[in-house]
Scaffold this motif. Structure first.
Motif, mmCIF file in Angstrom:
data_model
loop_
_atom_site.group_PDB
_atom_site.id
_atom_site.type_symbol
_atom_site.label_atom_id
_atom_site.label_comp_id
_atom_site.label_asym_id
_atom_site.label_seq_id
_atom_site.Cartn_x
_atom_site.Cartn_y
_atom_site.Cartn_z
ATOM 1 N N ILE A 21 3.116 -1.418 -11.532
ATOM 2 C CA ILE A 21 2.721 -2.561 -10.739
ATOM 3 C C ILE A 21 1.208 -2.547 -10.603
ATOM 4 C CG2 ILE A 21 2.956 -3.715 -8.508
ATOM 5 C CD1 ILE A 21 5.599 -2.309 -8.139
ATOM 6 N N ALA A 22 0.592 -3.692 -10.863
ATOM 7 C CA ALA A 22 -0.852 -3.777 -10.715
ATOM 8 C C ALA A 22 -1.175 -3.921 -9.244
ATOM 9 C CB ALA A 22 -1.388 -4.987 -11.494
ATOM 10 N N LEU A 23 -1.897 -2.951 -8.708
ATOM 11 C CA LEU A 23 -2.189 -2.943 -7.283
ATOM 12 C C LEU A 23 -3.690 -2.886 -7.048
ATOM 13 C CD1 LEU A 23 0.528 -0.356 -6.269
ATOM 14 C CD2 LEU A 23 0.647 -2.819 -5.978
ATOM 15 N N CYS A 50 9.793 5.996 -1.481
ATOM 16 C CA CYS A 50 9.961 5.009 -2.550
ATOM 17 C C CYS A 50 8.663 4.252 -2.754
ATOM 18 C CB CYS A 50 11.090 4.042 -2.206
ATOM 19 S SG CYS A 50 12.728 4.806 -2.271
ATOM 20 N N ARG A 51 8.241 4.196 -3.975
ATOM 21 C CA ARG A 51 6.952 3.617 -4.315
ATOM 22 C C ARG A 51 6.867 2.139 -3.910
ATOM 23 N NH1 ARG A 51 4.120 2.563 -9.498
ATOM 24 N NH2 ARG A 51 2.202 1.535 -8.863
ATOM 25 N N HIS A 56 1.123 -1.887 -1.146
ATOM 26 C CA HIS A 56 -0.275 -2.205 -0.829
ATOM 27 C C HIS A 56 -1.216 -1.084 -1.260
ATOM 28 C CE1 HIS A 56 0.899 0.348 2.513
ATOM 29 N NE2 HIS A 56 -0.372 0.451 2.889
ATOM 30 N N LEU A 57 -0.640 0.050 -1.682
ATOM 31 C CA LEU A 57 -1.437 1.165 -2.183
ATOM 32 C C LEU A 57 -1.266 1.289 -3.693
ATOM 33 C CD1 LEU A 57 -0.507 3.974 0.391
ATOM 34 C CD2 LEU A 57 -2.477 2.435 0.483
ATOM 35 N N SER A 58 -2.303 1.746 -4.363
ATOM 36 C CA SER A 58 -2.136 2.116 -5.755
ATOM 37 C C SER A 58 -1.292 3.386 -5.782
ATOM 38 C CB SER A 58 -3.492 2.380 -6.410
ATOM 39 O OG SER A 58 -4.064 3.578 -5.896
ATOM 40 N N LEU A 59 -0.747 3.723 -6.929
ATOM 41 C CA LEU A 59 0.064 4.930 -7.013
ATOM 42 C C LEU A 59 -0.786 6.169 -6.719
ATOM 43 C CD1 LEU A 59 2.764 6.229 -7.500
ATOM 44 C CD2 LEU A 59 2.315 6.194 -9.965
#
Length: 294
Positions: A21-23, A50-51, A56-59
């Motif tokens: 997901i692009a975050l 769970c991601r 709202h955060l990048s990984l």
């Protein structure tokens, strides 16, 4: 719930982007996370998150945050981002990316060709990466009766369970409620999933017991865990109603549930899968871990 993020939409985005997901980066987040001191855990529960619920955060940011809270793993991360987890020394506690989606699953034979291909490719990849759990779904009923769904699901899963056994990978079918969030989903009762486990007869097929979902569709959470824990390989949390924080604002009492899980000898992961409603979402996650660390 219509305006809130959902698992279904999250999975669609992850699959479309190769489980990524692009975050956007969160301003100042790194400095805040670096200043947090690590919390000492009691060691009875292996904590995960769970991601998709912290989109709202990048990984990278989620991993850094997780480590300060005492979380060992991230759920629902696909192969394109496993290297991010490894960089932070975290486990992929529930891998995904082989499923078609939540509604088209093993209960319909017309999806078996695609699913068998996907899982046959993903199972060795999970093992090679050093991970263990891989999620799967029953799919929706679409007018199908329970027995036909069991028969079809067992037929499809038997085509890949040997490969899972060979590579030491555990396929985990998630129990989802069909009353509120996932209308028409077939594996919506623990009894149905347990019967499927019995028909497969393999230690490499278990159920992902989602406490929030099962509270909605059947209740009696602690007794179900006590009587059937051998079939449960993973747990998800969530406050009911609303799938928000697991604190005193909702009806489930998680300290007792966690103690029941620990009493079974469970050594797998318990992953937080609530959608934080509070302004300080990280504080909500930190509190949830404290609540569950019995």
């Amino acid at each position: 719930m219509e305006n809130q993020p959902t698992r279904r939409n999250a999975v669609k985005k992850m699959l479309a982007a190769g489980a990524g997901i692009a975050l956007a980066p969160v301003s100042g987040m790194a400095s805040v996370m670096e200043s947090e001191e690590k919390v000492a855990m009691k060691g009875n529960i292996n904590h995960a998150v769970c991601r998709w619920t912290y989109g709202h955060l990048s990984l990278d940011e989620l991993c850094t945050t997780a480590k300060t809270i005492g979380i060992k793993a991230i759920d629902l991360v696909g192969p394109k981002e496993w290297d991010v987890l490894k960089k932070h020394g975290l486990n992929s506690s529930m891998c995904n990316g082989a499923e078609i989606n939540l509604v088209h699953g093993f209960n319909h034979t017309e999806y078996h060709t695609t699913l068998v291909k996907n899982y046959s490719e993903m199972i060795p990849a999970v093992a090679k990466a050093g991970f263990k759990n891989l999620i799967c779904f029953s799919g929706n009923r679409e007018g199908m009766d329970d027995e036909t769904g069991l028969k079809n699901s067992a037929e499809g899963l038997k085509k890949i369970i040997g490969l899972a056994e060979k590579h030491g990978v555990v396929l985990q079918m998630e129990l989802l409620n069909s009353r509120v969030d996932h209308k028409d989903y077939m594996c919506d009762r623990s009894a149905w999933g347990i019967e499927l486990c019995k028909r497969l007869g393999s230690a490499n097929f278990k159920l992902l017991f989602d406490i929030y979902h099962m509270q909605i569709d059947e209740g009696d959470i602690i007794r179900t865990i006590q009587n059937n824990h051998v079939y449960f390989g993973h747990y998800h949390t969530g406050g009911n109603p609303g799938r928000h924080e697991i604190d005193e604002s909702q009806e489930l009492y998680y300290p007792a549930i966690m103690k029941a899980i620990v009493a079974t000898g469970f050594k797998g992961y318990v992953a937080q899968e609530f959608i934080p409603a509070a302004a300080d979402k990280i504080a909500s996650l930190r509190k949830a871990i404290q609540i569950c660390d019995v």
